[in-house]
Write a protein that holds these residues in place. Structure first.
Motif, PDB file in Angstrom:
ATOM      1  N   GLU A  25       0.896  -1.205   0.066  1.00 27.23           N
ATOM      2  CA  GLU A  25       0.230  -0.083  -0.152  1.00 27.23           C
ATOM      3  C   GLU A  25       0.985   1.312   0.001  1.00 27.23           C
ATOM      4  OE1 GLU A  25      -2.626  -3.246   1.815  1.00 27.23           O
ATOM      5  OE2 GLU A  25      -0.490  -2.763   2.149  1.00 27.23           O
ATOM      6  N   LYS A  26       1.706   1.188   0.731  1.00 29.28           N
ATOM      7  CA  LYS A  26       2.612   2.509   1.026  1.00 29.28           C
ATOM      8  C   LYS A  26       3.599   2.463  -0.574  1.00 29.28           C
ATOM      9  CE  LYS A  26       5.944   4.855   3.788  1.00 29.28           C
ATOM     10  NZ  LYS A  26       6.553   4.980   5.269  1.00 29.28           N
ATOM     11  N   ALA A  27       4.155   1.359  -0.846  1.00 34.02           N
ATOM     12  CA  ALA A  27       5.008   1.052  -1.855  1.00 34.02           C
ATOM     13  C   ALA A  27       4.486   1.791  -3.144  1.00 34.02           C
ATOM     14  CB  ALA A  27       5.518  -0.334  -2.273  1.00 34.02           C
ATOM     15  N   GLN A  28       3.385   1.693  -3.122  1.00 29.46           N
ATOM     16  CA  GLN A  28       2.658   2.245  -4.846  1.00 29.46           C
ATOM     17  C   GLN A  28       2.778   3.961  -4.830  1.00 29.46           C
ATOM     18  OE1 GLN A  28      -1.912   1.767  -4.744  1.00 29.46           O
ATOM     19  NE2 GLN A  28      -1.772   1.953  -2.543  1.00 29.46           N
ATOM     20  N   TYR A  29       2.950   4.555  -3.747  1.00 34.35           N
ATOM     21  CA  TYR A  29       3.590   5.981  -3.669  1.00 34.35           C
ATOM     22  C   TYR A  29       4.660   6.479  -4.560  1.00 34.35           C
ATOM     23  CZ  TYR A  29      -0.799   6.443  -1.118  1.00 34.35           C
ATOM     24  OH  TYR A  29      -2.008   6.713  -0.443  1.00 34.35           O
ATOM     25  N   ALA A  30       5.469   5.205  -4.553  1.00 30.05           N
ATOM     26  CA  ALA A  30       7.075   5.651  -5.378  1.00 30.05           C
ATOM     27  C   ALA A  30       6.443   6.046  -6.993  1.00 30.05           C
ATOM     28  CB  ALA A  30       7.833   4.385  -5.156  1.00 30.05           C
ATOM     29  N   PHE A  31       5.507   5.523  -7.264  1.00 31.88           N
ATOM     30  CA  PHE A  31       5.138   5.723  -8.769  1.00 31.88           C
ATOM     31  C   PHE A  31       4.797   7.282  -8.651  1.00 31.88           C
ATOM     32  CE2 PHE A  31       5.035   1.249  -8.438  1.00 31.88           C
ATOM     33  CZ  PHE A  31       5.334   0.826  -9.678  1.00 31.88           C
ATOM     34  N   PHE A  51       9.983  -5.181 -13.902  1.00 32.40           N
ATOM     35  CA  PHE A  51      10.576  -3.733 -14.050  1.00 32.40           C
ATOM     36  C   PHE A  51      10.885  -3.352 -12.359  1.00 32.40           C
ATOM     37  CE2 PHE A  51       7.851  -3.888 -17.513  1.00 32.40           C
ATOM     38  CZ  PHE A  51       8.529  -3.581 -18.570  1.00 32.40           C
ATOM     39  N   TYR A  52      11.430  -2.263 -12.190  1.00 34.90           N
ATOM     40  CA  TYR A  52      11.808  -1.735 -10.968  1.00 34.90           C
ATOM     41  C   TYR A  52      11.310  -0.229 -11.082  1.00 34.90           C
ATOM     42  CZ  TYR A  52      15.299  -5.310  -9.871  1.00 34.90           C
ATOM     43  OH  TYR A  52      15.933  -6.430  -9.486  1.00 34.90           O
ATOM     44  N   CYS A  53      10.798   0.296  -9.994  1.00 37.84           N
ATOM     45  CA  CYS A  53      10.491   1.515  -9.773  1.00 37.84           C
ATOM     46  C   CYS A  53      11.278   2.309  -8.620  1.00 37.84           C
ATOM     47  CB  CYS A  53       9.118   1.779  -9.648  1.00 37.84           C
ATOM     48  SG  CYS A  53       8.588   3.834  -9.134  1.00 37.84           S
ATOM     49  N   PHE A  54      12.141   3.207  -8.736  1.00 36.57           N
ATOM     50  CA  PHE A  54      12.829   3.746  -7.867  1.00 36.57           C
ATOM     51  C   PHE A  54      12.194   5.134  -7.499  1.00 36.57           C
ATOM     52  CE2 PHE A  54      15.945   1.305 -10.354  1.00 36.57           C
ATOM     53  CZ  PHE A  54      16.333   0.258  -9.535  1.00 36.57           C
ATOM     54  N   ASP A  59      10.464  10.440   3.348  1.00 38.53           N
ATOM     55  CA  ASP A  59      11.794  11.052   3.095  1.00 38.53           C
ATOM     56  C   ASP A  59      12.616   9.703   2.717  1.00 38.53           C
ATOM     57  OD1 ASP A  59      11.280  13.717   3.388  1.00 38.53           O
ATOM     58  OD2 ASP A  59      11.683  13.393   5.664  1.00 38.53           O
ATOM     59  N   ASN A  60      12.042   8.644   2.261  1.00 44.26           N
ATOM     60  CA  ASN A  60      13.004   7.422   1.969  1.00 44.26           C
ATOM     61  C   ASN A  60      12.802   7.127   0.473  1.00 44.26           C
ATOM     62  OD1 ASN A  60      13.919   6.856   4.430  1.00 44.26           O
ATOM     63  ND2 ASN A  60      11.778   6.469   5.077  1.00 44.26           N
ATOM     64  N   ILE A  61      14.060   6.672  -0.172  1.00 47.39           N
ATOM     65  CA  ILE A  61      13.838   6.130  -1.494  1.00 47.39           C
ATOM     66  C   ILE A  61      13.724   4.697  -1.265  1.00 47.39           C
ATOM     67  CG2 ILE A  61      15.254   6.067  -3.487  1.00 47.39           C
ATOM     68  CD1 ILE A  61      16.604   8.626  -2.705  1.00 47.39           C
ATOM     69  N   ILE A  62      12.825   4.309  -2.118  1.00 43.93           N
ATOM     70  CA  ILE A  62      12.279   2.643  -1.958  1.00 43.93           C
ATOM     71  C   ILE A  62      12.247   2.236  -3.271  1.00 43.93           C
ATOM     72  CG2 ILE A  62      10.692   2.862   0.110  1.00 43.93           C
ATOM     73  CD1 ILE A  62       8.397   2.695  -1.687  1.00 43.93           C
ATOM     74  N   THR A  63      12.543   0.840  -3.478  1.00 46.22           N
ATOM     75  CA  THR A  63      12.573   0.185  -4.755  1.00 46.22           C
ATOM     76  C   THR A  63      11.228  -0.872  -4.738  1.00 46.22           C
ATOM     77  OG1 THR A  63      14.950   0.219  -4.770  1.00 46.22           O
ATOM     78  CG2 THR A  63      14.085  -1.573  -5.991  1.00 46.22           C
ATOM     79  N   ARG A  74       1.232  -4.560 -11.062  1.00 48.99           N
ATOM     80  CA  ARG A  74       0.979  -5.591 -10.212  1.00 48.99           C
ATOM     81  C   ARG A  74       2.377  -5.418  -9.366  1.00 48.99           C
ATOM     82  NH1 ARG A  74      -2.027  -9.814  -8.729  1.00 48.99           N
ATOM     83  NH2 ARG A  74      -1.020 -11.644  -7.536  1.00 48.99           N
ATOM     84  N   ILE A  75       2.214  -5.299  -8.136  1.00 50.77           N
ATOM     85  CA  ILE A  75       3.531  -5.090  -7.303  1.00 50.77           C
ATOM     86  C   ILE A  75       4.048  -6.533  -6.850  1.00 50.77           C
ATOM     87  CG2 ILE A  75       4.432  -4.354  -5.163  1.00 50.77           C
ATOM     88  CD1 ILE A  75       2.666  -1.723  -5.383  1.00 50.77           C
TER      89      ILE A  75
END
Length: 94
Positions: A25-31, A51-54, A59-63, A74-75
């Motif tokens: 749920e939180k990871a989707q905000y990287a997009f 694929f990877y999304c960085f 304040d964190n960079i996630i992969t 699809r994560i």
């Protein structure tokens, strides 16, 4: 800003939270990060392209590892990966 539609396996989401302390749920905000980097996962793209999304979340960079299925993202996995942070910072000249 383009709106994306996401999906994931809930069991994998739970395992990811236990292992990496990061929910899908939180990871989707990287997009949503306008400076995000999308790269093809050359090692794991056998049966389908992955694929990877960085991207920066809070304040964190996630992969985020993902694929496209039926016009949805699809994560597959997500974490605080040092190499992903290095790629993000290099590409964005931070």
């Amino acid at each position: 800003m383009k709106i994306f539609s996401f999906e994931w396996d809930e069991n994998k989401n739970w395992l990811n939270q236990k292992k990496h302390n990061l929910s899908f749920e939180k990871a989707q905000y990287a997009f949503r990060d306008v400076n995000r980097i999308i790269a093809k996962d050359l090692e794991h793209s056998v049966d389908e392209e992955r694929f990877y999304c960085f991207g920066k979340v809070d304040d964190n960079i996630i992969t985020v590892r993902f694929t496209y299925r039926d016009k949805r993202i699809r994560i597959i996995g997500a974490g605080y990966w040092r190499k992903g942070k290095q790629i993000y910072e290099k590409e964005n000249k931070i």
